[in-house]
Every structure is written in C-alpha cells, then in structure tokens.
Design an enzyme around this catalytic site. Structure first.
Site, PDB file in Angstrom:
ATOM      1  N   GLU A  70       4.898   0.945  -5.591  1.00 18.97           N
ATOM      2  CA  GLU A  70       4.154   1.538  -4.720  1.00 18.97           C
ATOM      3  C   GLU A  70       5.045   2.510  -4.939  1.00 18.97           C
ATOM      4  O   GLU A  70       4.038   3.779  -4.136  1.00 18.97           O
ATOM      5  CB  GLU A  70       4.273   0.950  -3.211  1.00 18.97           C
ATOM      6  CG  GLU A  70       3.930  -0.208  -2.935  1.00 18.97           C
ATOM      7  CD  GLU A  70       1.948  -0.046  -3.615  1.00 18.97           C
ATOM      8  OE1 GLU A  70       2.022   0.810  -3.712  1.00 18.97           O
ATOM      9  OE2 GLU A  70       1.639  -1.562  -3.987  1.00 18.97           O
TER      10      GLU A  70
ATOM     11  N   MET B 141       0.298  -1.290  -0.246  1.00 18.81           N
ATOM     12  CA  MET B 141      -0.119   0.296   0.179  1.00 18.81           C
ATOM     13  C   MET B 141       0.509   1.293  -0.313  1.00 18.81           C
ATOM     14  O   MET B 141       1.653   1.399   1.294  1.00 18.81           O
ATOM     15  CB  MET B 141      -0.797  -0.054   1.357  1.00 18.81           C
ATOM     16  CG  MET B 141      -1.642   1.028   1.599  1.00 18.81           C
ATOM     17  SD  MET B 141      -2.923   1.383   0.152  1.00 18.81           S
ATOM     18  CE  MET B 141      -2.868   3.227  -0.231  1.00 18.81           C
ATOM     19  N   GLU B 142       0.291   2.176  -0.642  1.00 18.36           N
ATOM     20  CA  GLU B 142       1.278   3.488  -0.899  1.00 18.36           C
ATOM     21  C   GLU B 142       0.634   4.463  -0.058  1.00 18.36           C
ATOM     22  O   GLU B 142       0.823   5.418  -0.797  1.00 18.36           O
ATOM     23  CB  GLU B 142       1.096   3.927  -2.762  1.00 18.36           C
ATOM     24  CG  GLU B 142      -0.049   4.672  -2.820  1.00 18.36           C
ATOM     25  CD  GLU B 142      -1.754   3.572  -3.310  1.00 18.36           C
ATOM     26  OE1 GLU B 142      -1.372   2.786  -3.057  1.00 18.36           O
ATOM     27  OE2 GLU B 142      -2.412   3.886  -4.081  1.00 18.36           O
ATOM     28  N   ASN B 143       0.668   4.575   0.736  1.00 22.61           N
ATOM     29  CA  ASN B 143       0.224   5.267   1.765  1.00 22.61           C
ATOM     30  C   ASN B 143       1.312   5.982   1.647  1.00 22.61           C
ATOM     31  O   ASN B 143       2.766   5.658   1.339  1.00 22.61           O
ATOM     32  CB  ASN B 143       0.186   4.807   3.398  1.00 22.61           C
ATOM     33  CG  ASN B 143       0.173   3.457   3.699  1.00 22.61           C
ATOM     34  OD1 ASN B 143      -0.883   3.902   3.236  1.00 22.61           O
ATOM     35  ND2 ASN B 143       0.662   2.295   3.820  1.00 22.61           N
TER      36      ASN B 143
ATOM     37  N   GLU C 183      -4.565   3.145 -10.282  1.00 21.84           N
ATOM     38  CA  GLU C 183      -4.024   2.172 -10.936  1.00 21.84           C
ATOM     39  C   GLU C 183      -3.475   1.529 -12.369  1.00 21.84           C
ATOM     40  O   GLU C 183      -2.365   0.885 -12.778  1.00 21.84           O
ATOM     41  CB  GLU C 183      -5.548   0.923 -10.634  1.00 21.84           C
ATOM     42  CG  GLU C 183      -4.666   1.274  -8.818  1.00 21.84           C
ATOM     43  CD  GLU C 183      -3.842   0.709  -7.851  1.00 21.84           C
ATOM     44  OE1 GLU C 183      -3.023   0.786  -8.231  1.00 21.84           O
ATOM     45  OE2 GLU C 183      -3.900   1.330  -6.586  1.00 21.84           O
TER      46      GLU C 183
HETATM   47  N1  B3K Z   1      -3.275   1.036  -3.953  1.00 23.73           N
HETATM   48  C1  B3K Z   1      -3.032  -0.306  -3.429  1.00 23.73           C
HETATM   49  C2  B3K Z   1      -4.301  -1.288  -3.459  1.00 23.73           C
HETATM   50  C3  B3K Z   1      -5.677  -0.894  -2.147  1.00 23.73           C
HETATM   51  C4  B3K Z   1      -6.594  -2.257  -2.398  1.00 23.73           C
HETATM   52  C5  B3K Z   1      -7.354  -2.223  -1.385  1.00 23.73           C
HETATM   53  N2  B3K Z   1      -8.612  -3.083  -1.077  1.00 23.73           N
HETATM   54  C6  B3K Z   1      -2.534  -0.762  -3.775  1.00 23.73           C
HETATM   55  C7  B3K Z   1      -1.921  -0.724  -5.164  1.00 23.73           C
HETATM   56  O1  B3K Z   1      -2.060  -0.579  -5.521  1.00 23.73           O
HETATM   57  O2  B3K Z   1      -0.433  -0.298  -4.618  1.00 23.73           O
HETATM   58 ZN    ZN Z   2      -0.794   0.426  -6.705  1.00 22.41          ZN
END
Ligand code: B3K
Ligand code: ZN
Length: 874
Positions: free
Chosen positions: A300, A265-267, A322
């Site tokens: 990410e 996850m790219e937080n 995405e």
């Molecule tokens: N953005 C997250 C995926 C989140 C999924 C939530 N069910 C990882 C990614 O695509 O980089």
């Molecule tokens: Zn992504």
C-alpha cells in the site's frame, strides 16, 4: 447486466479540477455537500449545452445547483446510474447535496460504519455511493474535505492530505478540514471518523523532511502496531534506496478497521487496512501473519507512487498499478528476508490461484478486454501474473535498464492517468528496445506450456537445447501466438557445479539454443528462479531430479525438483488408487523403489545444515491437494487426499528419528522475535512436528498437545493446533476450547479458530461449520468471518467441499445466495470454487452446475455474483 469494453474508452466530456466536500456525519443519515469546479474537456470538444454525466448510486439527492442557481427538477435527470444535466458553460461550479446511510451500508463500499467508526472504501467505484461525481480514474482533482461529527463518539476526524483547520461546533459537535494538494482520482478519496487510539512515529526522508507516521486502531490494540510501523519505515527507506522514490507529504496515516472487503487500500496518505493485516503481537500473530503485514504495508505504501502519483486511465489498466506494485512488494520482501524462499512463496501463490484461473472459465488477460463488474477483476491474473510480466521486463532489461525505464515512466507520467502501453513504452524508450511481442502477455490469456529437448555432442563439446511453447485456447481466445520470455537455465556437471548459467530469450513456437564449451554431458536446470510463469511438460528422469534437489545452485530449482518428483509420485499413486478401488497401500505397491529414493532425497534436504531452515521447511512440504487436482482430469478429491496423506505418513515413519532430532534441536528458549531466521527455525520445527504426527505414532500427538500448552507465541501454538485439528484426540477439543475462551473477544485471532475447524479433515466438519454459524462471534455481515469459516471450507478443504453427495456444494451455494443480499462483492469473490466443475467427474460437475444455476435463479441477483456465476456455468 451490460459488458463494458476496453475498446469503447472515451475521454470524459467534463473534468473536475477541484472538489470541496462537507460531511455532516451521522450513522443513519449523513448529509454530504459537494462543490465541483468543472470544466469542459478540450480533447472532447465539449462545451455549453452539452450533457454532463455524474455517477451516483443508492443516495437521496436533495439539490443540484449550477453556478449558484438551483436547478428545477425538470432541468436534470436521475436514474440508477447517475445524474445528467446540461453544462451551463465551459467552466462552471456544480453543487450537489445528498444523503446517505452509513449504518445500512452492508456492501462496505462508499461510506460505512465499522464497529463504532465511520470509514470509506472507494476503489473501484465506491465514491459514487457518497456523492454524484465523474467516478472514473482519469478525472483527477484536488480535494478539500470538511468533516463535522459528534465530538464524543468521533474525536478522530481524518481525510487525505494535510489538516488545515479544526475546532468545536455547537451541539457537542466538532469539525476538521483536510486538504490534499495532489490531484487524485475519486477512488483514492478516504474519510475516517471515530474513537480510535493512535500510535505515532516518524520517518526522515532522503531529502531530510520529517514525516509523521500514525497508526489508528481500536482502543486496547496499541501494543499490536509495532510491526506494521516498523514495516512502514522499512518500506519508505527501501523505496528511496531501490527506486529513488521519496514520500511527498508530511503525514502518513494507517487506520485498521474490522469490516473490510479485502486486505487494505492505498488512499492518498490515509491507507485503510483490514485490522487482520495490521495487528500483531507474538501471542496473537503467527510468523505468516507478520510476513503478510510486512508485505501489505509495503504494497500500500508503494502505491503512493505506483498507483497514486501515476494512476490508471481506466480500469482495464488495473495491472498498471497492481502488477507493478505486487512486483515491488515481492522484491521488498525478498530483500528483507530470503530471496529464494520469497520466490517459492510467490510461485506457490501463483500456481495456487492464477494458473487455475487461467485454465478455467474465468480466464482473462492481464489487461482484460471487457467486464460487467470491475470489482470482479481484482484477480490473481491482474495482480500476480501482472507482477510476473513486470518481473520478466526486469530480467530482460537487467536491474539498471529496468531502473532507467522506471525513472522515465515516473518522470514522464507524474500526475497523469495512463495505460499499460504507456508503461511499456517508457521501458522501451529508456532502453532503445522493442517490447511489442512481450506485450502479448498483457493481452493473451492462458498459461503457456513449454517442453524442451536437450542433446549433448561430446565431440563438439556442445549442448543443443530445443524449447517449444504452446498456449491452449481460453474463453474468447481460440488462437494463441508464441510469447517472448526469458528462460534462465543452468547446465550442471557431475560434481554439481554450473558448466553454463545463462538466460536465453524464447520468442518462437520452437527454437534451438546452442551452448559451446560444455565439457561433459550435463544435467539441465530449466527455468531457474521461475524466470517465466509457465508450465513445463517435459519429464526429467527421477535420478536427475534427485541430483538437482541436492546440487542445483539455484535454490528455487532445488525446491522445484523436489516438487516435481513428489507430484509425479503422487499422480501415479492416485491413478493406481483409483484403479484399485480405493486401496492406498496398493496405490504405492508398485512404487516402493521410487518412494524410497524420494524419501532419501528428502532426508538429505532435511539434514543439510548448509541450507536455510525456512528453505528446508518449504522443500519438505508436498504439493497441495489443490495443486494436484489441477494436474488431474477428472480430479478425484478423495483419492488426492488419501494418497497425499499416505505419502506423508510414509515419510513421517521413515524419517521419524530425523524429524524428532530436528524437532528437539530447533526448540528455542529465547523470547519471540519475528525476524526471518527465527521464523525459519520455527517453520522447520513445525514441519517436523507435522510429519511426526502424520506418522501415526500416538506419542507425537501428545507432543503437540504439550506444545500447545507451553508455547509462548502464536506461531508455535498454531503449529500444534493445526496438527491436532485433524485428529481424534481428546487434546484437540481441549485445545480448541482453550483457544476459543482466550480469544473470545478478539475478532482477528478468533478467525484462526473458525478457519481451522472449517479446514479439518475430520468427518464431522460440515456439521461443525453449520453449528459455528450460530456462534456468537460469527456474522455474515463481516467479510473476515465469512472468509474464515465459509471461504476456508471451499478453498481449504477440497475433500469435504467436494463430498460426493453434493452436501458441500449445496451448503456453499446457500451461503452465497444469503451473502449476495448483504455484500455482493464478497459473494462474487467466493463463487469461483463452484465454477471449477469441468475439472471433476460428471456426477460432481452436474451437482456444481446445478448449484450455479440455483444461484443464477436468485431474484435480484447482484451484477457481481451474476457475472461470476454466469461465466462459470457456461
Ligand atoms: N487497490 C486495493 C484493492 C481495491 C479492491 C477493490 N475491489 C488494494 C491494493 O491492491 O492495494
Ligand atoms: Zn494494490
């Protein structure tokens, strides 16, 4: 559950400019205080007295305070969706106090506990399980986060942005304050606290800033972070070189956790990763693992711009970030490794996951029109087909035009939450072109079918190519329009060289293209590099395919020609197998000449030392069982398995000497390095071993046993173990037992052991899986374990999953029902295999539907699982 529709989008009534959060961390009762600096939204014309809505789920609300006045409980309402109250003015401060229980959070959304650490997952809608908030991506705020926790159990306290303060508190506790200067949506919030080891490095950006890079892992795993760190630095450099995008903070953190619903996850500045995609050491990770780590770390990291600096207005626009980011990571990997091999991998993945999705009950456009649960839309269509759409823009505009569009996009929309239309508009404006027809790829589901017809006029030295396209109906979209797409083609002369190499633009249902100056009757190489993500229905004669396998200057199409030939052979053998009551020898009886010609072409590829070894390894792998079943209706999993296995045996026998040579020549005494060239050598050698064992000669099983015992790296060890896995050989049990013992305390590595057994073709597989469920290392609460054992069975073992007596389906449905109470998101993701019933015979279809109905009858079924099961059964 209700459907949310894209056309119902409305701007938020009130926005949040600044958030201050204070966490008092405790496994059982964590207290969260939130101060929201809110404002009416001029676009909506809201103001004093209008209703303010904050999402919130599964929390205990202790108090609501507006502008320092605590509200009486009659002044607000709370239900399952959230909190409502009247705005006290245009601008106001809302303070909320809530309690949550991280240790009881088995859904792994919001704040939860993994091993001994606290961590968060907020995308898509997890923040509303932490505190009340307008939890939607178009509300972007700056965050200041204070974390209080026990100093001994949580020496490390992390959140987004920069650390601005820290210190000790009474009672063995301490605190840290983090501030993120970049406004962000709540889905990018993250917090991590625990006793973690840290590996540190740094990167100097193109403008000369030093960025501290840190990877946090469980103690003892410090020596498994090198490759992730190296991948991170290469990603940062690549994004500067290729996109001109520089990192924007002084700190970038990655944390590896064992319990995670997806890959990573790219937080903002605090990426949280599934440990599986960080940890690697030569003796624990395969080349495939190294490759995935590299691409996920890059993915990410790339989100920092494509996703974080410019984010999505609403979740229907998910592919905005995405699709673009997948395209970026695919190109990164292509640049780091071999471009054609990367393209083959990406197309294989697209065909394995996205094409079936687009052809089944869950088909949806890249930009969906409705959903019940957004987590169900993190799909191959949104990601992989979305990436193909960006790739087509890249092909149509060329690298320079594409870059102009990208520059304009980031320039125009930095700091904003935008739509797929905004992205396309930037591409159009920067290049002065019209993408209105291309944009149909965002809204129209289904894989187009293309056919072509070529005609050579020797007198005019002209080649006329007519291309037709058609897309079948998908749920809710009966009528399809013709799409705009680039088709790269080559016309090969008898000596194998290109007489013509060009990209044409198809935009009509049927269109003719004329090529002049073609001096001889050519062989067509169609859709080179898979320039458009389509199915091609035109059959090219066997001899042309063999010619392309040996000569095409486009490596992708060389591979593709072999896949087509193999597919055709196997499909006719499958039909013959069924007609002959299940006799494999009879299945190939009429095909001997074609099989021989195919094997000769395979041999030419195997022994062609001009070709990259990784490419040769790919070219020797036959299309998989899942791919073949997509081409048959009804698909007969037993026939597919038997025919494919028999063809592999024939190839193994016929080319035994060549494979043995390849096997010996590619042995290596050098220490393991994860680079693409060494990996290619190992892959080719593994392919040779697999064919040697497939030939049935006992001596080669012994070779595999020996390789398992002597290999000094996981790649070679897994190559040996995977072939032993399907055999009745004493070496199989010994090797599996050895593996189990060595990695008993290594969750990430032990998952390979679970998966292998789940995917074994042996007849005792389902019984073994049932036993493994009570293995001490197995738990339904850990998504990696569930995917490794249960998921691998349904997705990687079609023959046993589709056992005629329905035992595979029944076992699987039981697990989904069990899992739904623990982790609905993962349960829903695993449900898709049961939804493919329409592909199978009536008997299997009825059994699959019965299981879906049994799932739907589950009391208190989650919205996640309900959406997938109900759409699948329809
Ligand atoms: N953005 C997250 C995926 C989140 C999924 C939530 N069910 C990882 C990614 O695509 O980089
Ligand atoms: Zn992504």
């Amino acid at each position: 559950p209700q459907e949310i529709r894209r056309e119902d989008y409305k701007e938020p009534g009130f926005i949040v400019e600044k958030v201050e959060l204070v966490f008092d961390l405790d496994r059982d009762v964590t207290n969260v205080k939130s101060r929201l600096f809110m404002a009416a939204n001029p676009v909506r014309g809201t103001g004093k007295g209008d209703e303010v809505f904050l999402h919130g789920e599964d929390m205990k609300l202790l108090s609501v305070t507006l502008n320092e006045a605590r509200l009486a409980s009659s002044d607000f309402t709370v239900d399952q969706e959230g909190l409502r109250f009247k705005a006290p003015g245009q601008n106001f401060i809302a303070e909320l106090e809530t309690q949550i229980s991280p240790a009881n959070n088995t859904r792994l959304e919001g704040l939860y506990v993994s091993q001994s650490a606290f961590c968060t997952q907020c995308e898509a809608e997890g923040f509303r399980r932490i505190t009340y908030f307008p939890d939607r991506p178009d509300v972007m705020a700056t965050y200041k986060v204070t974390i209080n926790a026990n100093k001994e159990s949580c020496p490390v306290l992390l959140s987004n942005g920069n650390l601005i303060d820290s210190g000790d508190l009474d009672g063995g506790r301490h605190f840290a304050v983090w501030e993120d200067p970049f406004p962000k949506p709540s889905y990018l919030f993250a917090l991590v606290a625990g006793d973690l080891a840290c590996v540190e490095d740094s990167f100097k950006t193109m403008s000369g800033r030093d960025v501290a890079l840190r990877i946090f892992v469980e103690h003892g795993n410090e020596d498994r972070c090198d490759y992730a760190m190296d991948s991170l630095k290469r990603s940062m450099k690549w994004d500067e070189d290729v996109y001109g995008l520089e990192y924007d903070l002084d700190l970038f953190n990655i944390v590896a956790v064992s319990d995670f619903n997806m890959g990573a996850m790219e937080n903002k500045s605090l990426n949280v990763f599934n440990a599986k995609f960080v940890l690697a050491r030569p003796d624990t990770a395969t080349d495939g693992d190294y490759e995935r780590i590299e691409s996920i770390v890059a993915h990410e990291y790339f989100h920092n711009w494509s996703g974080n600096r410019v984010t999505c207005r609403d979740w229907f626009q998910l592919s905005l970030k995405e699709g673009l980011t997948v395209f970026r990571d695919q190109e990164f990997s292509a640049d780091q490794r071999s471009r054609p091999v990367q393209r083959i991998k990406d197309v294989n993945a697209l065909r394995a996951a996205q094409f079936p999705e687009d052809a089944g009950p869950l088909a949806h456009p890249v930009r969906p029109d409705s959903y019940m649960e957004i987590n169900n839309f993190y799909t191959a269509t949104v990601y992989e087909k979305g990436a193909e759409l960006i790739r087509m823009m890249h092909t149509l505009l060329g690298p320079d035009g594409y870059r102009k569009g990208i520059d304009l996009y980031f320039d125009r929309h930095d700091g904003q939450a935008v739509t797929c239309d905004d992205f396309a508009k930037a591409m159009e404006d920067a290049n002065g072109i019209d993408f209105s027809q291309l944009k149909l790829w965002y809204s129209q589901a289904g894989t187009p079918k293309l056919s072509w017809q070529g005609e050579y006029d020797a007198d005019a030295k002209q080649y006329r190519l007519t291309i037709s396209q058609k897309t079948d109906p998908t749920p809710g979209q009966p009528d399809k329009k013709p799409l705009h797409m680039p088709i790269s083609i080559g016309l090969l002369g008898a000596d194998g060289s290109d007489l013509v190499a060009e990209t044409v633009e198809l935009s009509e249902a049927s269109q003719e293209f004329v090529f002049d100056g073609v001096t001889e009757a050519p062989v067509l190489s169609f859709n080179r590099g898979f320039s458009a993500p389509v199915n091609i229905t035109t059959d090219q004669p066997d001899d042309e395919l063999v010619f392309l396998m040996g000569n095409d200057s486009d490596a992708f199409n060389r591979w593709e020609a072999g896949q087509k030939y193999a597919t055709r052979l196997m499909l006719s053998a499958i039909a013959a197998y069924e007609a002959n009551g299940g006799d494999v020898d009879a299945a190939f009886a009429d095909e001997q000449a074609r099989v021989d010609a195919f094997i000769a072409a395979m041999r030419a590829t195997l022994t062609n030392d001009d070709l990259d070894k990784a490419f040769r390894a790919d070219a020797l792998v036959l299309p998989g069982e899942a791919f073949l079943s997509e081409q048959r209706k009804p698909a007969n999993p037993e026939a597919i398995y038997q025919v494919r296995t028999a063809l592999r045996k024939r190839i193994g026998q016929a080319l035994s000497d060549d494979f043995a040579n390849t096997y010996h020549q590619n042995a290596s005494n050098a220490a393991f390095t994860p680079d693409a060239t060494s990996a290619g050598q190992r892959a080719l050698r593994a392919t040779a071993l697999a064919y040697l064992v497939a030939s049935g000669a006992d001596e080669f099983a012994d070779v595999a046993v020996a390789q398992y015992g002597t290999a000094d790296n996981m790649t070679d060890q897994m190559a040996a173990l995977s072939v032993l896995n399907n055999l009745d050989h004493p070496g199989r049990e010994t090797a599996l037992a050895d593996f189990e013992e060595r990695f008993a305390n290594d969750a990430v590595v032990l998952d390979k052991w679970f998966s292998l057994q789940a995917m074994s073709s042996r007849d005792d597989t389902l019984a073994r899986i049932k036993d493994l469920m009570s293995h001490p290392a197995f738990t339904m609460r850990n998504p990696n374990k569930v995917r490794a054992l249960i998921g691998a069975f349904a997705m990687g073992n079609p023959r046993h999953f589709h056992a005629k007596d329905g035992s595979g389906y029944a076992f699987y449905a039981d697990r989904l029902i069990e899992l739904d109470d623990i982790n609905p998101q993962v349960a829903a993701r695993l449900c898709a295999p049961l939804g493919k019933w329409a592909k199978y015979d009536v008997d299997r279809a009825d059994k699959m539907k019965a299981e879906l109905n049994r799932i739907l009858a589950k009391p208190e079924i989650s919205r996640d699982l309900y959406e997938i099961a109900s759409k699948s059964v329809a």
